[in-house]
Scaffold this motif. Sequence first.
Motif, PDB file in Angstrom:
ATOM      1  N   THR A   1     -17.690   6.374  -8.789  1.00  0.00           N
ATOM      2  CA  THR A   1     -19.139   6.498  -8.622  1.00  0.00           C
ATOM      3  C   THR A   1     -19.655   5.363  -7.748  1.00  0.00           C
ATOM      4  OG1 THR A   1     -19.462   5.259 -10.670  1.00  0.00           O
ATOM      5  CG2 THR A   1     -19.532   7.654 -10.835  1.00  0.00           C
ATOM      6  N   VAL A   2     -20.822   5.598  -7.120  1.00  0.00           N
ATOM      7  CA  VAL A   2     -21.472   4.576  -6.314  1.00  0.00           C
ATOM      8  C   VAL A   2     -22.768   4.161  -6.989  1.00  0.00           C
ATOM      9  CG1 VAL A   2     -20.504   5.387  -4.136  1.00  0.00           C
ATOM     10  CG2 VAL A   2     -22.748   6.210  -4.857  1.00  0.00           C
ATOM     11  N   GLY A   3     -23.187   2.954  -6.685  1.00  0.00           N
ATOM     12  CA  GLY A   3     -24.484   2.456  -7.124  1.00  0.00           C
ATOM     13  C   GLY A   3     -25.065   1.620  -6.011  1.00  0.00           C
ATOM     14  N   ILE A   4     -26.349   1.777  -5.753  1.00  0.00           N
ATOM     15  CA  ILE A   4     -27.005   0.981  -4.724  1.00  0.00           C
ATOM     16  C   ILE A   4     -28.280   0.409  -5.306  1.00  0.00           C
ATOM     17  CG2 ILE A   4     -28.398   2.837  -3.674  1.00  0.00           C
ATOM     18  CD1 ILE A   4     -27.426   1.547  -0.929  1.00  0.00           C
ATOM     19  N   ASP A   5     -28.643  -0.775  -4.862  1.00  0.00           N
ATOM     20  CA  ASP A   5     -29.903  -1.348  -5.306  1.00  0.00           C
ATOM     21  C   ASP A   5     -30.570  -2.093  -4.169  1.00  0.00           C
ATOM     22  OD1 ASP A   5     -31.716  -1.575  -7.597  1.00  0.00           O
ATOM     23  OD2 ASP A   5     -31.474  -3.709  -7.220  1.00  0.00           O
ATOM     24  N   LEU A   6     -31.878  -1.946  -4.115  1.00  0.00           N
ATOM     25  CA  LEU A   6     -32.727  -2.609  -3.146  1.00  0.00           C
ATOM     26  C   LEU A   6     -33.797  -3.350  -3.920  1.00  0.00           C
ATOM     27  CD1 LEU A   6     -33.743  -3.007  -0.202  1.00  0.00           C
ATOM     28  CD2 LEU A   6     -35.076  -0.903  -0.519  1.00  0.00           C
ATOM     29  N   GLU A   7     -33.916  -4.638  -3.672  1.00  0.00           N
ATOM     30  CA  GLU A   7     -34.886  -5.461  -4.391  1.00  0.00           C
ATOM     31  C   GLU A   7     -35.685  -6.309  -3.408  1.00  0.00           C
ATOM     32  OE1 GLU A   7     -35.556  -5.314  -7.572  1.00  0.00           O
ATOM     33  OE2 GLU A   7     -33.840  -4.058  -8.107  1.00  0.00           O
TER      34      GLU A   7
ATOM     35  N   TRP B   1     -39.834   1.167   0.580  1.00  0.00           N
ATOM     36  CA  TRP B   1     -38.563   1.355   1.274  1.00  0.00           C
ATOM     37  C   TRP B   1     -37.574   1.990   0.304  1.00  0.00           C
ATOM     38  CZ3 TRP B   1     -38.031   0.289   6.409  1.00  0.00           C
ATOM     39  CH2 TRP B   1     -39.040  -0.468   6.992  1.00  0.00           C
ATOM     40  N   ALA B   2     -36.596   2.693   0.848  1.00  0.00           N
ATOM     41  CA  ALA B   2     -35.587   3.334   0.003  1.00  0.00           C
ATOM     42  C   ALA B   2     -34.222   3.248   0.671  1.00  0.00           C
ATOM     43  CB  ALA B   2     -35.943   4.789  -0.251  1.00  0.00           C
ATOM     44  N   LEU B   3     -33.200   3.156  -0.172  1.00  0.00           N
ATOM     45  CA  LEU B   3     -31.813   3.232   0.279  1.00  0.00           C
ATOM     46  C   LEU B   3     -31.118   4.303  -0.541  1.00  0.00           C
ATOM     47  CD1 LEU B   3     -30.665  -0.505   0.599  1.00  0.00           C
ATOM     48  CD2 LEU B   3     -31.267   1.077   2.439  1.00  0.00           C
ATOM     49  N   LEU B   4     -30.279   5.079   0.116  1.00  0.00           N
ATOM     50  CA  LEU B   4     -29.496   6.107  -0.548  1.00  0.00           C
ATOM     51  C   LEU B   4     -28.032   5.862  -0.223  1.00  0.00           C
ATOM     52  CD1 LEU B   4     -29.282   8.846  -2.093  1.00  0.00           C
ATOM     53  CD2 LEU B   4     -29.427   9.941   0.164  1.00  0.00           C
TER      54      LEU B   4
ATOM     55  N   GLY C   1      -4.724  19.901  -3.633  1.00  0.00           N
ATOM     56  CA  GLY C   1      -5.528  20.392  -4.749  1.00  0.00           C
ATOM     57  C   GLY C   1      -6.649  19.477  -5.169  1.00  0.00           C
ATOM     58  N   PHE C   2      -6.828  18.358  -4.494  1.00  0.00           N
ATOM     59  CA  PHE C   2      -7.889  17.413  -4.847  1.00  0.00           C
ATOM     60  C   PHE C   2      -9.147  17.756  -4.066  1.00  0.00           C
ATOM     61  CE2 PHE C   2     -10.133  13.557  -3.425  1.00  0.00           C
ATOM     62  CZ  PHE C   2     -10.699  13.204  -4.629  1.00  0.00           C
ATOM     63  N   SER C   3     -10.236  17.888  -4.771  1.00  0.00           N
ATOM     64  CA  SER C   3     -11.524  18.125  -4.135  1.00  0.00           C
ATOM     65  C   SER C   3     -12.443  16.969  -4.495  1.00  0.00           C
ATOM     66  CB  SER C   3     -12.116  19.445  -4.628  1.00  0.00           C
ATOM     67  OG  SER C   3     -13.353  19.671  -4.014  1.00  0.00           O
ATOM     68  N   PRO C   4     -12.889  16.194  -3.506  1.00  0.00           N
ATOM     69  CA  PRO C   4     -13.706  15.022  -3.821  1.00  0.00           C
ATOM     70  C   PRO C   4     -15.062  15.399  -4.416  1.00  0.00           C
ATOM     71  CG  PRO C   4     -13.597  15.346  -1.445  1.00  0.00           C
ATOM     72  CD  PRO C   4     -12.688  16.356  -2.077  1.00  0.00           C
ATOM     73  N   ALA C   5     -15.547  14.548  -5.280  1.00  0.00           N
ATOM     74  CA  ALA C   5     -16.866  14.721  -5.874  1.00  0.00           C
ATOM     75  C   ALA C   5     -17.869  13.913  -5.065  1.00  0.00           C
ATOM     76  CB  ALA C   5     -16.849  14.233  -7.323  1.00  0.00           C
ATOM     77  N   LEU C   6     -19.095  14.375  -5.045  1.00  0.00           N
ATOM     78  CA  LEU C   6     -20.140  13.646  -4.353  1.00  0.00           C
ATOM     79  C   LEU C   6     -20.859  12.761  -5.358  1.00  0.00           C
ATOM     80  CD1 LEU C   6     -21.641  13.188  -1.697  1.00  0.00           C
ATOM     81  CD2 LEU C   6     -23.188  15.035  -2.366  1.00  0.00           C
ATOM     82  N   SER C   7     -20.915  11.478  -5.075  1.00  0.00           N
ATOM     83  CA  SER C   7     -21.619  10.517  -5.916  1.00  0.00           C
ATOM     84  C   SER C   7     -22.820  10.017  -5.135  1.00  0.00           C
ATOM     85  CB  SER C   7     -20.701   9.360  -6.300  1.00  0.00           C
ATOM     86  OG  SER C   7     -21.387   8.421  -7.097  1.00  0.00           O
ATOM     87  N   LEU C   8     -23.998  10.013  -5.768  1.00  0.00           N
ATOM     88  CA  LEU C   8     -25.238   9.588  -5.124  1.00  0.00           C
ATOM     89  C   LEU C   8     -25.907   8.494  -5.929  1.00  0.00           C
ATOM     90  CD1 LEU C   8     -26.777  13.113  -4.417  1.00  0.00           C
ATOM     91  CD2 LEU C   8     -25.629  11.639  -2.769  1.00  0.00           C
ATOM     92  N   SER C   9     -26.596   7.598  -5.226  1.00  0.00           N
ATOM     93  CA  SER C   9     -27.400   6.576  -5.875  1.00  0.00           C
ATOM     94  C   SER C   9     -28.587   6.281  -4.965  1.00  0.00           C
ATOM     95  CB  SER C   9     -26.575   5.305  -6.107  1.00  0.00           C
ATOM     96  OG  SER C   9     -27.349   4.320  -6.777  1.00  0.00           O
ATOM     97  N   LEU C  10     -29.768   6.125  -5.563  1.00  0.00           N
ATOM     98  CA  LEU C  10     -30.995   5.877  -4.825  1.00  0.00           C
ATOM     99  C   LEU C  10     -31.676   4.641  -5.392  1.00  0.00           C
ATOM    100  CD1 LEU C  10     -33.328   6.882  -2.881  1.00  0.00           C
ATOM    101  CD2 LEU C  10     -34.245   8.038  -4.895  1.00  0.00           C
ATOM    102  N   SER C  11     -32.264   3.845  -4.506  1.00  0.00           N
ATOM    103  CA  SER C  11     -33.054   2.700  -4.938  1.00  0.00           C
ATOM    104  C   SER C  11     -34.273   2.593  -4.037  1.00  0.00           C
ATOM    105  CB  SER C  11     -32.228   1.423  -4.865  1.00  0.00           C
ATOM    106  OG  SER C  11     -32.965   0.333  -5.387  1.00  0.00           O
ATOM    107  N   ARG C  12     -35.423   2.247  -4.658  1.00  0.00           N
ATOM    108  CA  ARG C  12     -36.674   2.090  -3.910  1.00  0.00           C
ATOM    109  C   ARG C  12     -37.317   0.761  -4.263  1.00  0.00           C
ATOM    110  NH1 ARG C  12     -40.182   6.623  -5.978  1.00  0.00           N
ATOM    111  NH2 ARG C  12     -39.065   6.086  -7.840  1.00  0.00           N
TER     112      ARG C  12
END
Length: 137
Positions: free
Chosen positions: A35-41, A22-25, A7-18
Amino acid sequence: MHGASAGFSPALSLSLSRSRGWALLAAGALTPAATVGIDLEHSSRVGFPGFDDVALTPAERQLLAVLPPNQADPWRTAVWARKEALLKARGTGLRLDPCSVEAFGEPTDGAVLVELDTAALGLPAGFAAALAVVGPA
């Protein structure tokens, strides 16, 4: 149903950094509470006067003080990427003072925080990137 069990349905977590064209997703099929978090510096964004006072904890300033000058900006860049990824994953962003977040401390909320190999990702020199996952995965 693929990817679901008991009965578990995973949720989609997105994070974008530019940064500098350049960009990372980051995307993850996680539990609804995770939740996910991404950072590009790029290092050109952290070398300004006053950065250390607004971005680093006292412990991080002590670590920075012992680094050779040529390693200071790459280290600052990595610290900032880690903090931003963690704050994004936590859902607070910069509403939380970055001076209150330890980039290298053990997260108390079960977060997983990793630096990404920017060369392996095909990024030019001067970049740092980090990925954070917060909550049950």
